[in-house]
Enzyme design. Structure first.
Site, PDB file in Angstrom:
ATOM      1  CB  CYS A 253      29.180   9.512  16.904  1.00 25.35           C
ATOM      2  SG  CYS A 253      29.807   7.845  16.882  1.00 25.35           S
TER       3      CYS A 253
ATOM      4  CE  LYS B  26      38.135  11.620  18.683  1.00 28.37           C
ATOM      5  NZ  LYS B  26      37.365  10.844  17.322  1.00 28.37           N
TER       6      LYS B  26
ATOM      7  CG  ASP C 241      33.851  17.530  22.501  1.00 30.00           C
ATOM      8  OD1 ASP C 241      35.042  17.011  22.410  1.00 30.00           O
ATOM      9  OD2 ASP C 241      32.973  16.756  22.143  1.00 30.00           O
TER      10      ASP C 241
ATOM     11  CG  HIS D 224      30.856  12.366  19.348  1.00 36.19           C
ATOM     12  ND1 HIS D 224      30.594  11.622  20.147  1.00 36.19           N
ATOM     13  CD2 HIS D 224      31.442  11.946  18.300  1.00 36.19           C
ATOM     14  CE1 HIS D 224      30.999  10.538  20.109  1.00 36.19           C
ATOM     15  NE2 HIS D 224      31.684  10.673  18.580  1.00 36.19           N
TER      16      HIS D 224
ATOM     17  CD  GLN E 283      37.027  15.547  15.596  1.00 33.28           C
ATOM     18  OE1 GLN E 283      38.165  15.930  14.880  1.00 33.28           O
ATOM     19  NE2 GLN E 283      36.771  14.343  15.839  1.00 33.28           N
TER      20      GLN E 283
HETATM   21  N1  PMP Z   1      33.210  14.514  20.695  1.00 36.26           N
HETATM   22  C1  PMP Z   1      33.754  14.776  19.460  1.00 36.26           C
HETATM   23  C2  PMP Z   1      33.467  16.148  18.690  1.00 36.26           C
HETATM   24  C3  PMP Z   1      34.211  13.895  18.577  1.00 36.26           C
HETATM   25  O1  PMP Z   1      34.531  13.933  17.220  1.00 36.26           O
HETATM   26  C4  PMP Z   1      34.750  12.561  19.166  1.00 36.26           C
HETATM   27  C5  PMP Z   1      35.169  11.396  18.433  1.00 36.26           C
HETATM   28  N2  PMP Z   1      34.761  11.307  17.071  1.00 36.26           N
HETATM   29  C6  PMP Z   1      34.127  12.270  20.462  1.00 36.26           C
HETATM   30  C7  PMP Z   1      33.715  13.305  21.156  1.00 36.26           C
HETATM   31  C8  PMP Z   1      34.396  10.966  21.225  1.00 36.26           C
HETATM   32  O2  PMP Z   1      35.746  10.791  21.444  1.00 36.26           O
HETATM   33  P1  PMP Z   1      36.188   9.196  21.595  1.00 36.26           P
HETATM   34  O3  PMP Z   1      35.784   8.361  21.037  1.00 36.26           O
HETATM   35  O4  PMP Z   1      37.728   9.431  21.614  1.00 36.26           O
HETATM   36  O5  PMP Z   1      36.000   9.384  23.266  1.00 36.26           O
END
Ligand code: PMP
Length: 406
Positions: free
Chosen positions: A363, A225, A199, A122, A202
């Site tokens: 993203c 999430k 991270d 991401h 997910q």
């Molecule tokens: N890492 C991953 C793998 C994600 O899927 C996401 C959210 N799509 C993020 C980081 C960022 O999370 P947040 O916007 O809640 O900070």
């Protein structure tokens, strides 16, 4: 097995209608809906427990502090961290990664030092390191994927050098659903004396995580999430690292004493929690974790896997279907394109049928580049989704395909 009908009653929003059609909410990778118990907890917090934490001698402040600190212990227990001081509350995954990139980078990385990420990260796990790159001249190396969109482990291992200071990778890809073998990667990295950040944005909503069993050095996730409120997230870090890292932000709470000459910093976890924390949301996050664990992550995993298998089988029958992410170990996410239908057109037309999916690069632009595409349509599932909803998705995709003459 899960009682889906009863579970769905906990999430009134998923029974609503859009454009006069029943909502089919398949954007859980972006954010999950909240069960009533979490919504009630937020209301209860403001109604009965609202006073600023840590600083008050009065009853309400102590009450709020106790609830907030119990929430920290709940997260500790959820991740099986050694101590609650290793749990730092942040605004979410993004802030947690930025905190590590800034603070670990400040303490342990110099010009020419390297961080290893992967092609499926991401943006938050890429751009945070690019900011450090701009500040200190570090080098970002990225591991590629194989044809199933799994990590190429040999390539990843070949990126290690004398200058490697950290591996920072996602546990589960938000686009591909690929579940990375993080334990194996952590063991390898540790054999080279390199720490690892995982991270978990997910992963925590879908599979059991034990940070001590993984032996990861940092683990991050977002509350929203995992059925919790927005605005709160977690950074788990091993004390041995956190103790040596400088504060990320300055302000109240993170100090012991302040003068214009000398300021001393607070102990963990407060050193990293400048300013008023979102103490109403941390408590509601703890309720979300209770909710998920009451259903049971093993059962959640099994049920969501069933949804994934069903969807994959149905998708294979759709002419022109291309699925991105065919890993052997995969979480319940389907990224796809059909023929040359633009992902945005597919998403817009599915929306008109009441089906909420996400479109675009998710993203993860570098991943799109490596796949040679601009974006995908992504359906991401939760335990409150059903096979009937997947049938609606499949029928919707077929209908859109027909409109485009396929
Ligand atoms: N890492 C991953 C793998 C994600 O899927 C996401 C959210 N799509 C993020 C980081 C960022 O999370 P947040 O916007 O809640 O900070």
């Amino acid at each position: 097995m899960l009682d889906i009908n009863s579970i769905r009653k906990d999430f009134p929003i998923i029974e609503s209608t859009v454009y006069g059609k029943p909502l089919v909410y398949l954007d859980n990778g972006a954010t999950t809906q909240k069960p009533l118990c979490v919504i009630d907890k937020l209301r209860d917090g403001y109604l009965h427990h609202n006073a600023n934490v840590h600083r008050g001698v009065h009853f309400l402040s102590q009450d709020a502090t106790d609830l907030h600190e119990s929430a920290r212990q709940r997260v500790q227990q959820f991740l099986n961290a050694r101590e609650s001081a290793e749990i730092i509350f942040t605004r979410g995954t993004t802030e947690s990664i930025n905190l590590v990139a800034y603070s670990f980078g400040e303490a342990f990385m110099n010009e020419g030092d390297e961080v290893i990420v992967t092609d499926m990260e991401h943006h938050s796990n890429i751009v945070s390191w690019q900011l450090l790159q701009a500040r200190k001249g570090i080098v970002i190396r990225h591991a590629r994927l194989n044809e199933l969109q799994e990590l190429d482990l040999e390539h990843l291992q070949s990126l290690f050098s004398e200058r490697t200071r950290l591996v920072s990778l996602t546990h589960v890809s938000n686009v591909l659903g690929t579940v990375n073998p993080v334990k194996k990667i952590i063991d390898y990295a540790h054999s080279k004396n390199v720490p690892v950040l995982v991270d978990g944005a997910q992963s925590v909503p879908h599979l059991k995580v034990d940070v001590q069993a993984l032996d990861c050095d940092f683990f991050v996730f977002s509350g929203h999430k995992i059925y919790g409120p927005t605005g709160v997230g977690v950074l788990y870090g091993k004390r041995e690292w956190l103790d040596k890292m400088p504060p990320y932000q300055g302000g109240g709470e993170m100090i012991k004493t302040v003068s214009f000459e000398v300021t001393t910093f607070n102990e963990l976890p407060y050193k990293f929690e400048a300013g008023t924390p979102d103490f109403i949301s941390t408590v509601a996050l703890a309720t979300a974790l209770d909710y998920v664990e009451a259903i049971g992550l093993d059962d959640i995993m099994e049920y969501e896997h069933q949804l994934l298998t069903f969807c994959t089988d149905e998708f294979h029958k759709i002419p022109g279907m291309r699925i991105f992410g065919n890993a052997h170990e995969k979480s319940a996410v389907m990224s796809f394109l059909v023929g040359d239908i633009h992902h945005y057109d597919m998403g817009m037309l599915l929306d008109k049928l009441g089906i909420a999916v996400r479109t675009g690069h998710h993203c993860a632009e570098p991943l799109m580049h490596s796949l040679g595409i601009l974006g995908t349509v992504r359906a991401s599932f939760s335990f409150y989704n059903t096979e009937e909803e997947i049938e609606k998705l499949v029928a919707g995709i077929r209908r859109v395909s027909k409109m485009f003459g396929m």
